[in-house]
Design a protein around this motif. Structure first.
Motif, PDB file in Angstrom:
ATOM      1  N   ILE A 373       0.852  -1.200   0.000  1.00 36.77           N
ATOM      2  CA  ILE A 373       0.000   0.000   0.000  1.00 36.77           C
ATOM      3  C   ILE A 373       0.884   1.245   0.000  1.00 36.77           C
ATOM      4  CG2 ILE A 373      -1.754   1.291   1.276  1.00 36.77           C
ATOM      5  CD1 ILE A 373      -2.676  -1.428   2.445  1.00 36.77           C
ATOM      6  N   ASN A 374       1.957   1.215   0.811  1.00 39.21           N
ATOM      7  CA  ASN A 374       2.928   2.314   0.818  1.00 39.21           C
ATOM      8  C   ASN A 374       3.579   2.491  -0.550  1.00 39.21           C
ATOM      9  OD1 ASN A 374       3.498   1.236   4.024  1.00 39.21           O
ATOM     10  ND2 ASN A 374       3.147   3.408   3.680  1.00 39.21           N
ATOM     11  N   VAL A 375       3.851   1.361  -1.218  1.00 37.29           N
ATOM     12  CA  VAL A 375       4.464   1.421  -2.548  1.00 37.29           C
ATOM     13  C   VAL A 375       3.512   2.098  -3.523  1.00 37.29           C
ATOM     14  CG1 VAL A 375       5.315   0.054  -4.499  1.00 37.29           C
ATOM     15  CG2 VAL A 375       5.888  -0.620  -2.156  1.00 37.29           C
ATOM     16  N   LEU A 376       2.258   1.701  -3.498  1.00 42.40           N
ATOM     17  CA  LEU A 376       1.266   2.294  -4.400  1.00 42.40           C
ATOM     18  C   LEU A 376       1.084   3.779  -4.125  1.00 42.40           C
ATOM     19  CD1 LEU A 376      -0.567   1.370  -6.704  1.00 42.40           C
ATOM     20  CD2 LEU A 376      -2.386   1.025  -5.026  1.00 42.40           C
ATOM     21  N   LYS A 377       1.147   4.169  -2.855  1.00 44.85           N
ATOM     22  CA  LYS A 377       1.023   5.587  -2.495  1.00 44.85           C
ATOM     23  C   LYS A 377       2.244   6.398  -2.901  1.00 44.85           C
ATOM     24  CE  LYS A 377      -0.397   6.705   1.571  1.00 44.85           C
ATOM     25  NZ  LYS A 377      -0.453   6.749   3.060  1.00 44.85           N
ATOM     26  N   GLY A 378       3.384   5.744  -3.086  1.00 49.67           N
ATOM     27  CA  GLY A 378       4.593   6.457  -3.469  1.00 49.67           C
ATOM     28  C   GLY A 378       5.549   6.729  -2.328  1.00 49.67           C
ATOM     29  N   ASP A 379       5.205   6.265  -1.112  1.00 53.83           N
ATOM     30  CA  ASP A 379       6.102   6.452   0.042  1.00 53.83           C
ATOM     31  C   ASP A 379       7.296   5.509  -0.023  1.00 53.83           C
ATOM     32  OD1 ASP A 379       4.414   8.362   1.198  1.00 53.83           O
ATOM     33  OD2 ASP A 379       3.204   6.805   2.155  1.00 53.83           O
ATOM     34  N   MET A 380       7.071   4.334  -0.633  1.00 48.62           N
ATOM     35  CA  MET A 380       8.103   3.306  -0.665  1.00 48.62           C
ATOM     36  C   MET A 380       8.232   2.745  -2.076  1.00 48.62           C
ATOM     37  SD  MET A 380       7.306   1.200   2.886  1.00 48.62           S
ATOM     38  CE  MET A 380       8.606   0.007   2.570  1.00 48.62           C
ATOM     39  N   SER A 381       9.250   1.902  -2.251  1.00 49.10           N
ATOM     40  CA  SER A 381       9.440   1.150  -3.483  1.00 49.10           C
ATOM     41  C   SER A 381       9.430  -0.330  -3.122  1.00 49.10           C
ATOM     42  CB  SER A 381      10.776   1.537  -4.135  1.00 49.10           C
ATOM     43  OG  SER A 381      10.970   0.824  -5.337  1.00 49.10           O
ATOM     44  N   VAL A 382       9.261  -1.199  -4.114  1.00 50.64           N
ATOM     45  CA  VAL A 382       9.322  -2.629  -3.824  1.00 50.64           C
ATOM     46  C   VAL A 382      10.701  -3.001  -3.293  1.00 50.64           C
ATOM     47  CG1 VAL A 382       9.158  -4.951  -4.800  1.00 50.64           C
ATOM     48  CG2 VAL A 382       7.563  -3.180  -5.551  1.00 50.64           C
ATOM     49  N   VAL A 383      11.744  -2.427  -3.912  1.00 48.47           N
ATOM     50  CA  VAL A 383      13.120  -2.698  -3.502  1.00 48.47           C
ATOM     51  C   VAL A 383      13.816  -1.396  -3.129  1.00 48.47           C
ATOM     52  CG1 VAL A 383      15.338  -3.697  -4.157  1.00 48.47           C
ATOM     53  CG2 VAL A 383      13.219  -4.684  -5.053  1.00 48.47           C
ATOM     54  N   GLY A 384      14.526  -1.412  -2.019  1.00 55.72           N
ATOM     55  CA  GLY A 384      15.254  -0.235  -1.557  1.00 55.72           C
ATOM     56  C   GLY A 384      15.740  -0.468  -0.136  1.00 55.72           C
ATOM     57  N   PRO A 385      16.456   0.463   0.440  1.00 57.75           N
ATOM     58  CA  PRO A 385      16.874   0.330   1.847  1.00 57.75           C
ATOM     59  C   PRO A 385      15.655   0.254   2.759  1.00 57.75           C
ATOM     60  CG  PRO A 385      18.076   2.102   0.748  1.00 57.75           C
ATOM     61  CD  PRO A 385      16.968   1.702  -0.177  1.00 57.75           C
ATOM     62  N   ARG A 386      15.660  -0.617   3.726  1.00 62.60           N
ATOM     63  CA  ARG A 386      14.526  -0.737   4.636  1.00 62.60           C
ATOM     64  C   ARG A 386      14.366   0.547   5.443  1.00 62.60           C
ATOM     65  NH1 ARG A 386      10.373  -2.770   4.510  1.00 62.60           N
ATOM     66  NH2 ARG A 386      10.153  -3.219   6.723  1.00 62.60           N
ATOM     67  N   PRO A 387      13.118   1.026   5.605  1.00 60.69           N
ATOM     68  CA  PRO A 387      12.898   2.243   6.399  1.00 60.69           C
ATOM     69  C   PRO A 387      13.077   1.959   7.881  1.00 60.69           C
ATOM     70  CG  PRO A 387      10.794   1.302   5.729  1.00 60.69           C
ATOM     71  CD  PRO A 387      11.858   0.478   5.053  1.00 60.69           C
ATOM     72  N   HIS A 388      13.722   2.871   8.579  1.00 61.45           N
ATOM     73  CA  HIS A 388      13.972   2.684  10.011  1.00 61.45           C
ATOM     74  C   HIS A 388      13.046   3.554  10.842  1.00 61.45           C
ATOM     75  CE1 HIS A 388      18.381   1.225   9.243  1.00 61.45           C
ATOM     76  NE2 HIS A 388      17.478   0.335   8.935  1.00 61.45           N
ATOM     77  N   MET A 389      12.856   3.148  12.091  1.00 58.46           N
ATOM     78  CA  MET A 389      12.079   3.949  13.032  1.00 58.46           C
ATOM     79  C   MET A 389      12.752   5.307  13.233  1.00 58.46           C
ATOM     80  SD  MET A 389      10.924   1.251  16.001  1.00 58.46           S
ATOM     81  CE  MET A 389      12.590   0.773  16.436  1.00 58.46           C
TER      82      MET A 389
END
Length: 470
Positions: A373-389
């Motif tokens: 859902i984040n990927v579709l919204k544009g916040d994330m990509s399928v592949v990339g550095p994992r987001p940290h807290m």
């Protein structure tokens, strides 16, 4: 080979490779066309063999001319050749398949066309890698050599010498180096040839020199300019090697802004518009396909079991740092009991906050799936550095050098670090440092093929289970 023939040689190899590729493309479909006769696949063909083959060969030719050939380059590795082939086949699939479908020549969505594309990918890859091996063998035996002279013996030229001579198949032979005095730190197998003022006399006597690399400082301008003039007038390629190792140890990359040259600290493939469009298009298509198919039954199953095993919401959202350090809410299936430390404390192996069902979700990475859902919204990509807290970003950015570089690209559901052993809890600082090194390597070496490989490794790891997934 004489210097004047170098460009002709490269063009000849380029034309030869593309011509052979195009023949492979046509020949393969000729076989597939005849294999399809008297089978169910025959219905997917609505035009004559000649029309389809001619269309495919023309489309491939255009794509190959656009993406180019790199296997004849002196420092090129197998993965780079395969990446170029994969990129070419993707363009070919889109262009060729689109024309065949719109023109009514054949059903480009059929299994026949998919099998054909896979055959093209395999056969062209084998052909290019085989040709690369022949070129390497030819250069190793002394063919197609390039002779090099170094001027200056600073750190950059010493490293350059190692790069030029470390692989004999690259075809470089370093004749020696010039400097104001011999340098005891320079490799002994590279002879000292004299002072920089003697370079032009040496070049006159040794007409087989192809390349000259100069790392003298700009204060020696009056020595450098006669060397440049001689090289420019006698077909010797002159290259200036900036000596930045006295303050910077990592690799640098040359760029131009208008007529002004400058050096950057790293390559950034995802800063190019074409790559951004390719990656974002893949993210949208991939996430939509998943969310509209597999995600629905998974959501139903997770909802039922979660409601039975632990009270509270199905989803868990947490603020994390994304592209350019922008904060966003990252979605997950809740795998822990509702607790006040969710945004502060990282999950551990025997974390009492986890439930048995939550542990299963983490082991199989099911808990990460809502991030599509984040990927579709544009916040994330399928592949990339994992987001940290947010808390981790604040802490580790002060402890780890270059930590924030990972925020030059969108975070991903999976990443290079996660498939190379740096998934899960970071018990020690060195664990996070290893993860950051992997993230930066990914940013510098991004390719569409690399993303596909990481997705494959992620699925394979999920099927087999990961010891660090908790």
């Amino acid at each position: 080979m004489k210097r004047g023939m170098a460009e002709s040689y490269n063009r000849l190899v380029n034309v030869f490779v593309i011509a052979c590729d195009t023949c492979i493309v046509g020949g393969l479909f000729h076989r597939f066309y005849h294999w399809a006769q008297d089978t169910a696949w025959e219905k997917t063909l609505q035009a004559s063999e000649f029309q389809i083959v001619a269309t495919l060969m023309l489309c491939y030719l255009l794509c190959a001319m656009h993406t180019g050939v790199i296997l004849y380059r002196r420092k090129v590795f197998a993965y780079e050749v395969l990446t170029r082939v994969a990129k070419n086949v993707v363009f070919f699939a889109i262009l060729g398949g689109g024309i065949l479908q719109l023109g009514g020549y054949m059903d480009a969505w059929s299994k026949l066309f998919l099998a054909y594309l896979l055959a093209v990918l395999v056969c062209v890859s084998v052909f290019r890698l085989g040709l690369r091996m022949l070129i390497k063998a030819y250069r190793t035996k002394g063919g197609n050599l390039r002779f090099v002279v170094l001027v200056g013996s600073a750190d950059n030229n010493r490293e350059l010498y190692q790069e030029l001579t470390s692989q004999s198949w690259a075809g470089y032979r370093v004749l020696g180096y010039f400097d104001f005095e011999p340098n005891g730190n320079f490799p002994q197998e590279c002879p000292y040839l004299g002072k920089p003022q003697e370079v032009t006399d040496y070049l006159k006597k040794h007409g087989n020199t192809h390349f000259l690399f100069c790392c003298l400082p700009s204060k020696d301008r009056e020595v450098i300019m006669p060397i440049i003039d001689y090289c420019e007038n006698n077909l010797v390629h002159f290259y200036s090697v900036p000596n930045v190792h006295n303050y910077l140890q990592n690799r640098m990359y040359f760029n131009m802004m208008g007529n002004v040259p400058y050096l950057s600290l790293r390559q950034d493939p995802l800063s190019r518009l074409g790559n951004k469009i390719l990656k974002r298009t893949f993210d949208i298509v991939f996430s939509l396909c998943f969310l509209c198919t597999l995600f629905i039954p998974i959501l139903i199953i997770v909802t039922i079991i979660t409601k039975i095993t632990m009270p509270g919401p199905i989803f868990f959202k947490q603020k994390r740092n994304g592209l350019n350090d922008k904060e966003f809410y990252c979605y997950k299936f809740r795998s822990m009991k509702v607790n006040a430390d969710a945004d502060k404390v990282q999950a551990t192996k025997d974390d009492p906050r986890k439930t048995k069902w939550g542990n299963i979700m983490r082991k199989t990475s099911i808990d990460e799936l809502p991030q599509f859902i984040n990927v579709l919204k544009g916040d994330m990509s399928v592949v990339g550095p994992r987001p940290h807290m947010l808390k981790h970003t604040e802490e580790y950015s002060k402890l780890i050098n270059k930590y924030m570089v990972r925020h030059f690209v969108k975070p991903g559901i999976t990443g290079w670090s996660q498939v190379t052993g740096y998934r899960g809890e970071t018990k020690e600082l060195k664990d996070m440092e290893g993860r950051i090194r992997g993230d930066i390597w990914y940013i510098e070496h991004w390719s569409f093929g690399l993303d596909l490989y990481i997705i494959y490794k992620t699925v394979a790891n999920a099927v087999h289970g990961e010891k660090n997934a908790y």
